[in-house]
Design an enzyme around this catalytic site. Structure first.
Site, PDB file in Angstrom:
ATOM      1  N   GLU A 148       0.909  -1.215   0.067  1.00 14.16           N
ATOM      2  CA  GLU A 148       0.210  -0.049  -0.153  1.00 14.16           C
ATOM      3  C   GLU A 148       0.852   1.252   0.048  1.00 14.16           C
ATOM      4  O   GLU A 148       0.566   2.360   0.785  1.00 14.16           O
ATOM      5  CB  GLU A 148      -1.010   0.079   1.283  1.00 14.16           C
ATOM      6  CG  GLU A 148      -1.921  -0.966   1.205  1.00 14.16           C
ATOM      7  CD  GLU A 148      -3.122  -0.668   2.145  1.00 14.16           C
ATOM      8  OE1 GLU A 148      -3.250   0.269   2.700  1.00 14.16           O
ATOM      9  OE2 GLU A 148      -4.067  -1.696   2.120  1.00 14.16           O
ATOM     10  N   GLU A 199      -5.372  -8.947   1.395  1.00 16.06           N
ATOM     11  CA  GLU A 199      -6.135  -8.650   2.767  1.00 16.06           C
ATOM     12  C   GLU A 199      -7.642  -8.524   2.300  1.00 16.06           C
ATOM     13  O   GLU A 199      -7.866  -7.957   1.411  1.00 16.06           O
ATOM     14  CB  GLU A 199      -5.872  -7.088   3.226  1.00 16.06           C
ATOM     15  CG  GLU A 199      -4.434  -7.021   4.052  1.00 16.06           C
ATOM     16  CD  GLU A 199      -4.256  -5.734   4.757  1.00 16.06           C
ATOM     17  OE1 GLU A 199      -5.290  -4.824   4.593  1.00 16.06           O
ATOM     18  OE2 GLU A 199      -3.102  -5.436   5.021  1.00 16.06           O
TER      19      GLU A 199
END
Ligand SMILES: *[C@@H]1O[C@H](CO)[C@@H](O)[C@H](O)[C@H]1NC(C)=O
Length: 478
Positions: A160, A266
């Site tokens: 990220e 995720e």
């Protein structure tokens, strides 16, 4: 046979019998390197203590304590989780016991090479500063620490880093780190270990990031800066949604022509609680399964952000949340045989050539000549020579697999006889799906008994064959 040979043979058998078979990337799939069977990630993010659980100065990280790893491996194994994702690890800590415990349980590990500490990850603001010798050397040390565990599934080069168009200035650096790690692994690991990026599911930049990282500068597979896998952290499915409401149809459209494996690194929106994990069923359904290699539920332990499946107490005891039961219920419905046999690899697209027209968003980097070279201060030499005195992990013997801590079901009953079941199958670590209906309220009967499904028996047979062929190979050598 001479005695020494017999001892060597026994040692080999023991080793073969308890080690998972490494996975490799083939087209858009993870496959078992021996059987060739497809592997679908059924994962859980594993970071007990959250970011605070990473205390390298006192020798602590998520894989430093064998007792907690044993408890957690048992609780993950009994619901059929076959992979953990671990974020913050110190290359100076010994992880042999935890890695061995997860290996015995048939659980693979996805390892982030970064951490939140200073200069232990790429910076969004000034990636050119954070892409430096010390940072890269640390990532190589993490590779050294984990490369010898057979259950190391992959390394994440970054997580990220790109959240919007402005932070996409980091993408050439992500590609550079990926290249450096891949070169390092090629030179210093006995087996290929994939390197990938874990992207935030920001639809504005997701497809550009994917295209940027999985294209080939040379137009073929010889380019070492292509990401081996692409993963996204996706929270778009909340509660009882439908495939299209959650935007999973868009995800399929985005990635169905991928050249590399794609999966969710995720997932698990918690806007509606307790979570019911309908997205788990969708992820492994025939609509999605051909294009996605599964996913990693965020996350195993309950932290302040309230995403956990299991509450860990400071005295070592633990309690399952209803979320754990619900997740277990979803996994129990999966047909693992079917998941492993479905494959999109036949249709795997060749790597697209990197050209600026691949990038759609205005302002997103599209000049592929800007991928930085390694820092000009001996980094290339370091990649070649390897880090000095590397701390290489190795599997160790774990004799006692019984969990010592008290673990309670979500209804407060104590789980008895909790232990890690030793993988007798060196071939395919099939998740142990529980039979029966979704356990919405938690089961009081011995969970270890209910988890011995027919599937376990079948894989043990396969494993026996594998061990026997190894024995024959060993006899041949002797
Ligand atoms: C699982 O899938 C396989 C292969 O498609 C099929 O033969 C088998 O019957 C399925 N098992 C169950 C319990 O549905």
């Amino acid at each position: 046979m001479k005695r020494a040979s017999q001892v060597a043979l026994l040692a080999l058998c023991a080793q073969v019998a308890t080690a998972v078979t490494p996975l490799i990337v083939k087209g858009t799939d993870f496959v078992n390197s021996v059987s060739g069977q497809r592997f679908q990630v059924i994962g859980a993010a594993y970071q007990p203590g959250g970011e605070a659980g990473y205390k390298p100065e006192s020798g602590q990280d998520p894989l430093s304590n064998a007792e907690t790893c044993l408890r957690d491996a048992a609780l993950l194994q009994r619901i059929g989780v076959n992979t953990i994702r671990v974020y913050n690890l110190s290359p100076d800590i010994n992880h042999d016991e935890c890695a061995s415990i997860f290996n015995i349980a048939g659980i693979y590990m996805m390892i982030d090479v970064n951490s939140p500490k200073p200069n232990e990850a790429l910076s969004r603001e000034a990636p050119w500063e954070s892409y430096n010798h010390d940072y890269l050397e640390r990532t190589f040390k993490v590779v050294e620490g984990f490369k010898n565990y057979p259950n190391t599934l992959l390394f994440f080069s970054a997580n990220e880093v790109i959240n919007d168009v402005p932070t996409a200035i980091t993408v050439p650096y992500i590609r550079a780190v990926t290249r450096d790690l891949k070169q390092y692994i090629k030179l210093h690991s006995d087996r290929p270990i994939p390197v990938g990026y874990s992207a935030a599911d920001v639809r504005e930049v997701l497809i550009d990031t994917f295209n940027y990282l999985q294209c080939s500068l040379t137009g073929d597979a010889t380019d070492e800066s292509i990401t081996d896998v692409f993963a996204l952290n996706s929270y778009s499915w909340c509660g009882p949604a439908t495939f299209n409401e959650a935007g999973y149809n868009t995800l399929v459209d985005m990635f169905k022509k991928s050249s590399v494996p794609v999966f969710m690194s995720e997932y698990g929106c918690r806007e509606i609680r307790p979570r019911i994990f309908d997205e788990t069923a969708a992820l492994y359904s025939s609509k999605m399964n051909p294009y996605f290699s599964g996913g990693v539920v965020y996350e195993y332990t309950q932290e302040k952000n309230d995403f956990g499946l299991v509450v860990l107490n400071s005295d070592g005891s633990a309690k399952l949340k209803v979320d754990y039961d619900n997740f277990q219920g979803q996994l129990a419905k999966l047909n693992i045989t079917e998941l492993q046999s479905t494959s999109s690899s036949a249709a795997a697209t060749p790597f697209p050539k990197c050209v600026s027209s691949l990038i759609k968003d205005k302002g997103y980097p599209n000049d592929f000549t800007k991928i930085p070279n390694p820092p000009n201060d001996g980094l290339a030499a370091l990649i070649k020579a390897g880090v000095k005195s590397p701390k290489n992990g190795k599997l160790v013997t774990i004799d006692n697999l019984k969990v010592k801590q008290v673990v309670k079901n979500s209804d407060d009953t104590v789980i008895t006889g909790l232990e890690v079941r030793r993988l007798t199958d060196g071939n395919v670590p099939t998740p142990i799906a529980t039979t029966g209906s979704p356990a919405a309220t938690g089961t009081t009967a011995s969970p270890q008994e209910t988890s011995s499904s027919a599937a376990v028996g079948t894989t043990q047979l396969g494993g026996f064959g594998f061990v026997m062929s190894s024995v024959l190979a060993a006899l041949y050598l002797i």
